[in-house]
Write an enzyme that holds these catalytic residues in place. Structure first.
Site, PDB file in Angstrom:
ATOM      1  N   CYS A   1       0.870  -1.185   0.000  1.00 62.86           N
ATOM      2  CA  CYS A   1       0.000   0.000   0.000  1.00 62.86           C
ATOM      3  C   CYS A   1       0.904   1.230   0.000  1.00 62.86           C
ATOM      4  O   CYS A   1       1.926   1.247   0.691  1.00 62.86           O
ATOM      5  CB  CYS A   1      -0.896  -0.024   1.234  1.00 62.86           C
ATOM      6  SG  CYS A   1      -1.960   1.413   1.354  1.00 62.86           S
TER       7      CYS A   1
ATOM      8  N   GLU B   1       1.713  -4.378  -5.339  1.00 59.37           N
ATOM      9  CA  GLU B   1       0.549  -5.257  -5.217  1.00 59.37           C
ATOM     10  C   GLU B   1      -0.667  -4.622  -5.891  1.00 59.37           C
ATOM     11  O   GLU B   1      -0.894  -3.422  -5.781  1.00 59.37           O
ATOM     12  CB  GLU B   1       0.258  -5.504  -3.735  1.00 59.37           C
ATOM     13  CG  GLU B   1      -0.768  -6.581  -3.472  1.00 59.37           C
ATOM     14  CD  GLU B   1      -0.930  -6.885  -1.992  1.00 59.37           C
ATOM     15  OE1 GLU B   1      -2.063  -7.190  -1.576  1.00 59.37           O
ATOM     16  OE2 GLU B   1       0.076  -6.805  -1.259  1.00 59.37           O
TER      17      GLU B   1
END
Length: 450
Positions: A313, A347
């Site tokens: 993140c 990700e």
């Protein structure tokens, strides 16, 4: 007991629609919450469905809804007719070609610019209503494109209304509208699962050093007088000038990392991690002055990632956006991958702003590599090993730059000199900026077990 009595004098009981709470009101000033942009509902409680915000009346919305339904029915009939007579390689019919020409003609009819009177009208509307009303859109584009935009608005408003009726959007689902963070007051973008007693306040007060959240300015002032934190917990692994990066372990500093995730969710749409922070490392970037190290942004990273994700993140705080800090965070994540002798990739799914930042970074890395490359044959594997960028990301970036071609059974990488020259010109214009990561300033060894 009242069966034999005359009850006509009693007022009739009012039956309300079960999905409407009449204590709720539309936030648009001067609106009585009646009508809906879609023309299908009697009331609305959000700006997306407010006719007044869109410079319309409730009756106009109903008329537009009827005309849209007629158009949709005609389109369905036409699609059924076309599908009935469709073949595998069917050329456009005369009707389709004619319609395409009509659309092109309608788009040509767009005014090249607003006339003086129209500009004055638009400016006056903006001065009177500010951000409480939608800007006037007439004469800005063609009538055809404006009608498409209006249809999309109505469809989106209807989808939101369905979610509200189903209970997925409730009255207090995103009550935190602003946060006081250091010397900044920030408008929030998304809902974050703060405890209900804090979420219903509308404004949250957050300590910019320890990230503790509070209910009032007085509590924050008392806290700041006692708070001994002036920088994030953990180890400082990078420092150059006023920029530092701290490595914070989610297991050792659980409360701080949870507060950081809750804060980040106010500005990220796809984030789902809030409390399970122990398997992650957080790299927090700060900018220092005489009062302490102020939070610029951060990225989190799994301690053991089976798919070699170097970022889980990533966030740049809104007050530091569009200043190059996002690219610095991305560059720092790839610097760690180089030290680990791994190839990394973020990700998925990425947020909209994250995707833009990563594409810009990959483009810059490839053009810099091409500029410094002196050989004749370029290998994607060698680029990946040198830059730590995943080959899949390299290929997708080359395709977007039109630098990858398939010729005589082979994929060829083309060195486009025009793009390289354009990038170099921007680099020279930018000069020696402090918004770059210096590998020599990194003091870090990979954690054991990663």
């Amino acid at each position: 007991r009242d069966l034999d009595k005359d009850l006509s004098h009693r007022p009739k009981r009012r039956r309300c629609h079960e999905t409407y709470n009449f204590n709720m009101k539309c936030p648009t000033p001067g609106c009585n919450s009646l009508g809906h942009l879609t023309g299908k509902h009697e009331r609305h409680f959000a700006v997306s469905g407010c006719p007044l915000y869109h410079n319309l009346s409730a009756d106009e919305c109903k008329v537009k809804a009827i005309s849209r339904e007629k158009q949709e029915e005609e389109m369905k009939v036409q699609e059924e007719t076309n599908s009935r007579h469709a073949t595998r390689h069917q050329t456009p019919t005369s009707k389709q070609s004619k319609y395409k020409e009509q659309v092109a003609e309608m788009r040509k009819g767009r005014n090249s610019g607003l006339q003086k009177e129209q500009k004055e009208k638009h400016m006056a509307h903006r001065q009177i209503h500010g951000n409480t009303r939608e800007p006037l859109l007439e004469n800005i584009t063609s009538d055809y494109d404006l009608e498409l935009f209006r249809k999309a608005q109505a469809r989106a408003s209807e989808d939101l209304e369905k979610l509200r009726i189903q209970g997925q959007i409730t009255e207090g689902s995103n009550m935190i509208k602003t946060i006081l963070f250091g010397r900044y007051e920030l408008d929030t973008w998304y809902h974050s699962p703060y405890p209900e007693e804090y979420a219903r306040l509308g404004r949250l007060y957050i300590c910019e050093f320890c990230l503790k959240y509070m209910k009032s300015q007085t509590i924050l002032r008392r806290h700041m007088a006692k708070c001994v934190w002036k920088h994030p917990p953990g180890d400082e692994v990078y420092r150059k000038c006023s920029i530092s990066v701290f490595e914070v372990d989610g297991k050792k500093n659980k409360i701080y990392c949870q507060n950081l995730c809750l804060l980040a969710k106010l500005f990220l749409d796809h984030k789902t991690l809030y409390y399970d922070v122990e398997p992650f490392l957080f790299y927090v970037m700060t900018e220092a002055d005489n009062t302490g190290c102020h939070l610029v942004g951060y990225f989190s990273k799994e301690k053991n990632s089976f798919l070699n994700y170097n970022v889980s993140c990533i966030l740049t705080m809104p007050q530091y956006m569009r200043q190059g800090f996002g690219k610095m965070l991305i560059d720092f994540s790839y610097l760690l991958s180089k030290v680990e002798e791994k190839v990394g990739s973020p990700e998925r799914p990425l947020s909209d702003l994250g995707l833009i930042s990563y594409r810009s970074y990959w483009k810059e890395v490839l053009l810099r590599y091409m500029y410094n490359f002196q050989g004749k044959e370029i290998s994607i594997k060698e680029i990946s090993q040198e830059t730590a960028v995943n080959p899949v990301d390299i290929v997708s970036t080359l395709q977007s730059l039109q630098m990858l071609k398939y010729w005589k059974g082979k994929h060829l990488v083309l060195k486009r000199q025009d793009l390289i020259d354009e990038w170099k010109a921007k680099e020279i214009k930018r000069g020696n900026s402090n918004k770059t990561i210096d590998p020599s300033s990194l003091k870090w060894t990979p954690p054991k077990g990663t």
